[in-house]
Design a protein around this motif. Structure first.
Motif, PDB file in Angstrom:
ATOM      1  N   GLU A 204     -76.726  75.075  28.402  1.00  0.00           N
ATOM      2  CA  GLU A 204     -77.239  76.429  28.171  1.00  0.00           C
ATOM      3  C   GLU A 204     -76.852  76.950  26.790  1.00  0.00           C
ATOM      4  N   VAL A 205     -75.645  76.633  26.346  1.00  0.00           N
ATOM      5  CA  VAL A 205     -75.205  77.058  25.011  1.00  0.00           C
ATOM      6  C   VAL A 205     -76.111  76.426  23.958  1.00  0.00           C
ATOM      7  N   ARG A 206     -76.315  75.115  24.082  1.00  0.00           N
ATOM      8  CA  ARG A 206     -77.175  74.410  23.114  1.00  0.00           C
ATOM      9  C   ARG A 206     -78.589  74.970  23.127  1.00  0.00           C
ATOM     10  N   ARG A 207     -79.157  75.168  24.294  1.00  0.00           N
ATOM     11  CA  ARG A 207     -80.519  75.682  24.392  1.00  0.00           C
ATOM     12  C   ARG A 207     -80.627  77.064  23.750  1.00  0.00           C
ATOM     13  N   GLY A 208     -79.626  77.929  23.985  1.00  0.00           N
ATOM     14  CA  GLY A 208     -79.628  79.260  23.398  1.00  0.00           C
ATOM     15  C   GLY A 208     -79.548  79.216  21.881  1.00  0.00           C
ATOM     16  N   LEU A 209     -78.684  78.349  21.340  1.00  0.00           N
ATOM     17  CA  LEU A 209     -78.563  78.220  19.885  1.00  0.00           C
ATOM     18  C   LEU A 209     -79.829  77.627  19.276  1.00  0.00           C
ATOM     19  N   GLU A 210     -80.447  76.687  19.981  1.00  0.00           N
ATOM     20  CA  GLU A 210     -81.712  76.130  19.488  1.00  0.00           C
ATOM     21  C   GLU A 210     -82.804  77.189  19.471  1.00  0.00           C
ATOM     22  N   GLN A 211     -82.816  78.048  20.485  1.00  0.00           N
ATOM     23  CA  GLN A 211     -83.796  79.138  20.520  1.00  0.00           C
ATOM     24  C   GLN A 211     -83.541  80.114  19.374  1.00  0.00           C
ATOM     25  N   LEU A 212     -82.286  80.427  19.120  1.00  0.00           N
ATOM     26  CA  LEU A 212     -81.933  81.309  18.008  1.00  0.00           C
ATOM     27  C   LEU A 212     -82.397  80.696  16.687  1.00  0.00           C
ATOM     28  N   ALA A 213     -82.184  79.396  16.511  1.00  0.00           N
ATOM     29  CA  ALA A 213     -82.621  78.707  15.291  1.00  0.00           C
ATOM     30  C   ALA A 213     -84.138  78.714  15.171  1.00  0.00           C
TER      31      ALA A 213
ATOM     32  N   GLY B 173     -75.582  89.966  19.148  1.00  0.00           N
ATOM     33  CA  GLY B 173     -75.919  90.958  20.164  1.00  0.00           C
ATOM     34  C   GLY B 173     -77.407  91.216  20.287  1.00  0.00           C
ATOM     35  N   GLU B 174     -78.095  91.269  19.164  1.00  0.00           N
ATOM     36  CA  GLU B 174     -79.526  91.558  19.201  1.00  0.00           C
ATOM     37  C   GLU B 174     -80.338  90.411  19.780  1.00  0.00           C
ATOM     38  N   HIS B 175     -79.824  89.198  19.724  1.00  0.00           N
ATOM     39  CA  HIS B 175     -80.581  88.040  20.209  1.00  0.00           C
ATOM     40  C   HIS B 175     -79.988  87.442  21.474  1.00  0.00           C
ATOM     41  N   ARG B 176     -78.975  88.100  22.023  1.00  0.00           N
ATOM     42  CA  ARG B 176     -78.335  87.579  23.224  1.00  0.00           C
ATOM     43  C   ARG B 176     -79.339  87.424  24.362  1.00  0.00           C
ATOM     44  N   SER B 177     -80.155  88.443  24.613  1.00  0.00           N
ATOM     45  CA  SER B 177     -81.087  88.359  25.746  1.00  0.00           C
ATOM     46  C   SER B 177     -82.319  87.515  25.421  1.00  0.00           C
ATOM     47  N   THR B 178     -82.903  87.664  24.226  1.00  0.00           N
ATOM     48  CA  THR B 178     -84.128  86.918  23.921  1.00  0.00           C
ATOM     49  C   THR B 178     -83.878  85.415  23.816  1.00  0.00           C
ATOM     50  N   ALA B 179     -82.732  85.015  23.289  1.00  0.00           N
ATOM     51  CA  ALA B 179     -82.411  83.586  23.170  1.00  0.00           C
ATOM     52  C   ALA B 179     -81.574  83.098  24.347  1.00  0.00           C
ATOM     53  N   LYS B 180     -81.248  84.012  25.267  1.00  0.00           N
ATOM     54  CA  LYS B 180     -80.418  83.684  26.434  1.00  0.00           C
ATOM     55  C   LYS B 180     -79.091  83.062  25.993  1.00  0.00           C
ATOM     56  N   LEU B 181     -78.429  83.750  25.055  1.00  0.00           N
ATOM     57  CA  LEU B 181     -77.128  83.317  24.560  1.00  0.00           C
ATOM     58  C   LEU B 181     -76.035  83.744  25.527  1.00  0.00           C
TER      59      LEU B 181
END
Length: 141
Positions: A48-57, A96-104
């Motif tokens: 989940e951490v990796r997926r969230g960081l990939e989404q953020l990228a 904080g701004e991307h926590r929900s959209t990227a599921k961080l």
């Protein structure tokens, strides 16, 4: 160029006074800042951490590299901003701004370093910065 509405600039000089680090750019021009944002918190599944960081990228292609573990991560990227204050303000809002959209993960920011391009280059040249061949992308620690 992004404008920051949350950063108060009234009465603040655009750059520090004379000294060895006085920028040569004209006041009000954008500069590049190297940002390292460190976050940490309760253990989360690595997948989940990796997926969230990939989404953020994916959402923000400016992201250079992310390293992660189950309870912390480090994000490095370049930010274009008028001054260090603006670059730091953007960085402090990023997670904080991307926590929900990227599921961080619901981690908090535990570290922030913002340095100018010249300082970054000097560190790399002296062997104190990340190697230029550091792979871009999302990688485990």
């Amino acid at each position: 160029m992004r404008r920051l509405t949350s950063v108060e600039t009234a009465g603040r000089r655009p750059f520090p006074g004379p000294g060895p680090c006085t920028p040569v750019e004209q006041p009000g021009t954008s500069r590049l800042w190297h940002v390292t944002l460190s976050v940490a918190g309760v253990e989360a599944p690595l997948r989940e951490v990796r997926r969230g960081l990939e989404q953020l990228a994916h959402d923000h292609p400016f992201l250079l590299t992310s390293r992660y573990a189950g309870d912390h991560a480090e994000i490095r990227y370049w930010e274009e901003a008028r001054d260090l204050h603006d670059a730091a303000a953007v960085a402090l809002r990023l997670w904080g701004e991307h926590r929900s959209t990227a599921k961080l993960p619901p981690w908090e920011i535990v570290g922030l370093e913002v340095i100018g391009r010249d300082t970054y280059r000097q560190r790399v040249a002296q062997g104190h910065g990340p190697a230029p061949a550091t792979p871009v992308g999302v990688h485990p620690f």
